[in-house]
Scaffold this motif. Structure first.
Motif, PDB file in Angstrom:
ATOM      1  N   LEU A 134       0.785  -1.322  -0.269  1.00 48.49           N
ATOM      2  CA  LEU A 134      -0.016   0.029   0.012  1.00 48.49           C
ATOM      3  C   LEU A 134       0.726   1.162   0.150  1.00 48.49           C
ATOM      4  CD1 LEU A 134      -2.804   1.261   0.099  1.00 48.49           C
ATOM      5  CD2 LEU A 134      -2.641   1.153   2.686  1.00 48.49           C
ATOM      6  N   ASN A 135       1.988   1.178   0.654  1.00 47.95           N
ATOM      7  CA  ASN A 135       2.771   2.295   0.997  1.00 47.95           C
ATOM      8  C   ASN A 135       3.544   2.675  -0.473  1.00 47.95           C
ATOM      9  OD1 ASN A 135       5.352   4.043   1.270  1.00 47.95           O
ATOM     10  ND2 ASN A 135       4.774   4.039   3.407  1.00 47.95           N
ATOM     11  N   GLU A 136       4.115   1.760  -1.126  1.00 48.65           N
ATOM     12  CA  GLU A 136       4.416   2.038  -2.479  1.00 48.65           C
ATOM     13  C   GLU A 136       3.731   2.527  -3.433  1.00 48.65           C
ATOM     14  OE1 GLU A 136       6.407  -0.836  -6.089  1.00 48.65           O
ATOM     15  OE2 GLU A 136       6.843  -1.301  -3.751  1.00 48.65           O
ATOM     16  N   TYR A 137       2.383   1.761  -3.465  1.00 52.65           N
ATOM     17  CA  TYR A 137       1.213   2.417  -4.503  1.00 52.65           C
ATOM     18  C   TYR A 137       0.871   3.665  -4.001  1.00 52.65           C
ATOM     19  CZ  TYR A 137      -3.452   2.791  -6.201  1.00 52.65           C
ATOM     20  OH  TYR A 137      -4.470   3.434  -7.023  1.00 52.65           O
ATOM     21  N   ALA A 138       0.728   4.142  -2.772  1.00 54.88           N
ATOM     22  CA  ALA A 138       0.214   5.358  -2.508  1.00 54.88           C
ATOM     23  C   ALA A 138       1.182   6.274  -2.705  1.00 54.88           C
ATOM     24  CB  ALA A 138      -0.207   5.464  -1.078  1.00 54.88           C
ATOM     25  N   THR A 139       2.496   6.214  -2.378  1.00 53.49           N
ATOM     26  CA  THR A 139       3.618   7.080  -2.752  1.00 53.49           C
ATOM     27  C   THR A 139       3.840   7.618  -4.028  1.00 53.49           C
ATOM     28  OG1 THR A 139       4.876   6.329  -0.889  1.00 53.49           O
ATOM     29  CG2 THR A 139       5.963   7.421  -2.653  1.00 53.49           C
ATOM     30  N   GLY A 140       3.546   6.418  -5.036  1.00 50.37           N
ATOM     31  CA  GLY A 140       3.875   6.543  -6.247  1.00 50.37           C
ATOM     32  C   GLY A 140       2.793   7.428  -6.862  1.00 50.37           C
ATOM     33  N   LYS A 141       1.641   7.267  -6.616  1.00 49.55           N
ATOM     34  CA  LYS A 141       0.520   8.062  -7.203  1.00 49.55           C
ATOM     35  C   LYS A 141       0.148   9.389  -6.472  1.00 49.55           C
ATOM     36  CE  LYS A 141      -2.696   6.779  -9.292  1.00 49.55           C
ATOM     37  NZ  LYS A 141      -3.032   6.439 -10.541  1.00 49.55           N
ATOM     38  N   ALA A 142       0.762   9.507  -5.493  1.00 45.32           N
ATOM     39  CA  ALA A 142       1.001  10.951  -4.697  1.00 45.32           C
ATOM     40  C   ALA A 142       1.954  11.896  -5.655  1.00 45.32           C
ATOM     41  CB  ALA A 142       1.259  10.905  -3.371  1.00 45.32           C
ATOM     42  N   VAL A 143       3.029  11.430  -5.814  1.00 48.16           N
ATOM     43  CA  VAL A 143       4.137  11.903  -6.543  1.00 48.16           C
ATOM     44  C   VAL A 143       3.609  12.108  -7.961  1.00 48.16           C
ATOM     45  CG1 VAL A 143       6.365  11.779  -7.621  1.00 48.16           C
ATOM     46  CG2 VAL A 143       6.017  11.110  -5.267  1.00 48.16           C
ATOM     47  N   ASP A 144       2.757  11.385  -8.631  1.00 45.12           N
ATOM     48  CA  ASP A 144       2.311  11.512 -10.041  1.00 45.12           C
ATOM     49  C   ASP A 144       1.374  12.623 -10.164  1.00 45.12           C
ATOM     50  OD1 ASP A 144       3.939   9.487 -10.887  1.00 45.12           O
ATOM     51  OD2 ASP A 144       2.363   8.044 -10.912  1.00 45.12           O
ATOM     52  N   GLY A 145       0.548  12.630  -8.999  1.00 44.19           N
ATOM     53  CA  GLY A 145      -0.383  13.711  -8.837  1.00 44.19           C
ATOM     54  C   GLY A 145       0.196  15.199  -8.616  1.00 44.19           C
ATOM     55  N   LEU A 146       1.366  15.131  -7.967  1.00 42.74           N
ATOM     56  CA  LEU A 146       1.824  16.336  -7.834  1.00 42.74           C
ATOM     57  C   LEU A 146       2.379  17.078  -9.056  1.00 42.74           C
ATOM     58  CD1 LEU A 146       3.989  15.935  -4.407  1.00 42.74           C
ATOM     59  CD2 LEU A 146       2.093  17.525  -4.819  1.00 42.74           C
ATOM     60  N   PHE A 147       3.200  16.143  -9.960  1.00 43.37           N
ATOM     61  CA  PHE A 147       3.457  16.478 -11.353  1.00 43.37           C
ATOM     62  C   PHE A 147       2.329  16.871 -12.405  1.00 43.37           C
ATOM     63  CE2 PHE A 147       7.368  13.772 -10.230  1.00 43.37           C
ATOM     64  CZ  PHE A 147       8.247  14.916 -10.147  1.00 43.37           C
ATOM     65  N   THR A 148       1.314  16.253 -12.082  1.00 37.54           N
ATOM     66  CA  THR A 148       0.041  16.664 -13.030  1.00 37.54           C
ATOM     67  C   THR A 148      -0.236  17.980 -12.479  1.00 37.54           C
ATOM     68  OG1 THR A 148      -0.688  14.389 -13.027  1.00 37.54           O
ATOM     69  CG2 THR A 148      -2.439  16.063 -13.384  1.00 37.54           C
ATOM     70  N   LEU A 149      -0.255  18.319 -11.337  1.00 39.44           N
ATOM     71  CA  LEU A 149      -0.774  19.804 -10.939  1.00 39.44           C
ATOM     72  C   LEU A 149       0.218  20.761 -11.429  1.00 39.44           C
ATOM     73  CD1 LEU A 149      -2.232  19.230  -7.290  1.00 39.44           C
ATOM     74  CD2 LEU A 149      -3.700  19.427  -9.523  1.00 39.44           C
ATOM     75  N   ILE A 150       1.675  20.476 -11.276  1.00 42.23           N
ATOM     76  CA  ILE A 150       2.651  21.311 -11.473  1.00 42.23           C
ATOM     77  C   ILE A 150       2.490  21.577 -13.156  1.00 42.23           C
ATOM     78  CG2 ILE A 150       5.218  21.549 -11.955  1.00 42.23           C
ATOM     79  CD1 ILE A 150       5.168  20.227  -9.110  1.00 42.23           C
ATOM     80  N   ALA A 151       2.364  20.548 -13.856  1.00 41.03           N
ATOM     81  CA  ALA A 151       2.217  20.691 -15.291  1.00 41.03           C
ATOM     82  C   ALA A 151       0.910  21.665 -15.741  1.00 41.03           C
ATOM     83  CB  ALA A 151       1.952  19.429 -16.079  1.00 41.03           C
ATOM     84  N   GLN A 152       0.106  21.526 -14.995  1.00 37.22           N
ATOM     85  CA  GLN A 152      -1.150  22.297 -15.240  1.00 37.22           C
ATOM     86  C   GLN A 152      -0.582  23.821 -14.972  1.00 37.22           C
ATOM     87  OE1 GLN A 152      -4.229  20.980 -12.557  1.00 37.22           O
ATOM     88  NE2 GLN A 152      -5.341  20.179 -14.356  1.00 37.22           N
ATOM     89  N   GLU A 153       0.005  24.128 -13.930  1.00 35.14           N
ATOM     90  CA  GLU A 153       0.554  25.613 -13.529  1.00 35.14           C
ATOM     91  C   GLU A 153       1.596  26.137 -14.623  1.00 35.14           C
ATOM     92  OE1 GLU A 153      -0.832  27.733 -11.471  1.00 35.14           O
ATOM     93  OE2 GLU A 153      -2.160  26.194 -10.770  1.00 35.14           O
TER      94      GLU A 153
END
Length: 252
Positions: A209-228
């Motif tokens: 669970l930790n590995e999965y949640a960490t990867g998705k959280a990092v991906d989510g941050l990059f998605t938001l930064i790309a939008q900005e």
């Protein structure tokens, strides 16, 4: 006459002084002189509108800091992950049949409770990303700056992915584990998987669970930064300082 014009053009291209650029005399064949008026040099006003290397670097770093700050702040708010369809973290794909099966036997509310806790964990961890991103920005070289400014609309985001993904993942794992424990996501997940594995004839599952949640959280941050990043490049209103207007306005 052709040779005189050629000489005049060369003088202008080689940066003659203002006085020379306005009036240059050449010897006439057979005696006397011939006068040719050259184009007026560029004014200082034009020079002021150009972007220097230093301004380009400072402008890009300013834009990245702005984008990262907005992205991290947005992600770390309550429901920053949970209600954003682009980055919301669902039940782990490797255990999706767990969610489907549990919903079919009336445990859908428990699945929803886990997914909410999972996204709350990502929201808590997101704010910790800022220092890592900011450190990467400080190490930008001029080559990096030029490649980003002349690149695709997500060139800065791709640069940050290349230079920070590994560090972010390593730094996020203990933070995410703590957040998952605090939001009871770990507890809910363990309970759901345990119930599922007790069902006759199913293949037991137990993804990390930790590995999965960490990867998705990092991906989510990059998605938001790309939008900005795209917003600053394309939307003049998003350029909140004169430097951003000057650097990115040249590329609109």
């Amino acid at each position: 006459m052709h040779s005189l014009r050629t000489l005049a053009l060369l003088a202008a291209l080689l940066g003659a002084s203002q006085a020379q650029a306005q009036l240059i005399r050449f010897p006439k064949i057979g005696g006397g002189t011939s006068t040719i008026k050259l184009p007026t040099p560029k004014t200082s006003k034009t020079a002021k509108t150009s972007v220097s290397q230093d301004e380009a670097a400072r402008g890009l770093k300013e834009a990245l800091v702005q984008g990262i700050s907005k992205g991290a702040d947005q992600a770390s708010q309550v429901d920053g992950f949970n209600l954003n369809r682009l980055i919301r973290i669902p039940f782990p794909p490797d255990a999706q049949r767990v969610a489907t099966t549990l919903r079919s036997i009336g445990l859908g509310a428990e699945v929803d409770k886990f997914e909410l806790a999972l996204n709350r964990g990502a929201e808590q961890a997101a704010i910790k990303a800022k220092p890592i991103f900011l450190s990467a920005i400080k190490s930008l070289t001029f080559t990096d700056v030029w490649n980003i400014l002349s690149g695709e609309r997500d060139a800065a985001t791709q640069y940050l992915k290349r230079t920070t993904s590994s560090q972010l993942t390593t730094a996020f794992q203990p933070i995410m584990q703590q957040a998952l424990d605090q939001t009871n996501a770990t507890k809910y997940y363990t309970g759901l998987v345990t119930r599922y594995n007790r069902i006759p004839l199913v293949t037991p599952v137990n993804p990390n669970l930790n590995e999965y949640a960490t990867g998705k959280a990092v991906d989510g941050l990059f998605t938001l930064i790309a939008q900005e990043e795209a917003n600053i490049r394309e939307n003049p209103v998003a350029r909140t300082t004169e430097l951003l207007k000057k650097v990115f306005g040249k590329r609109s």
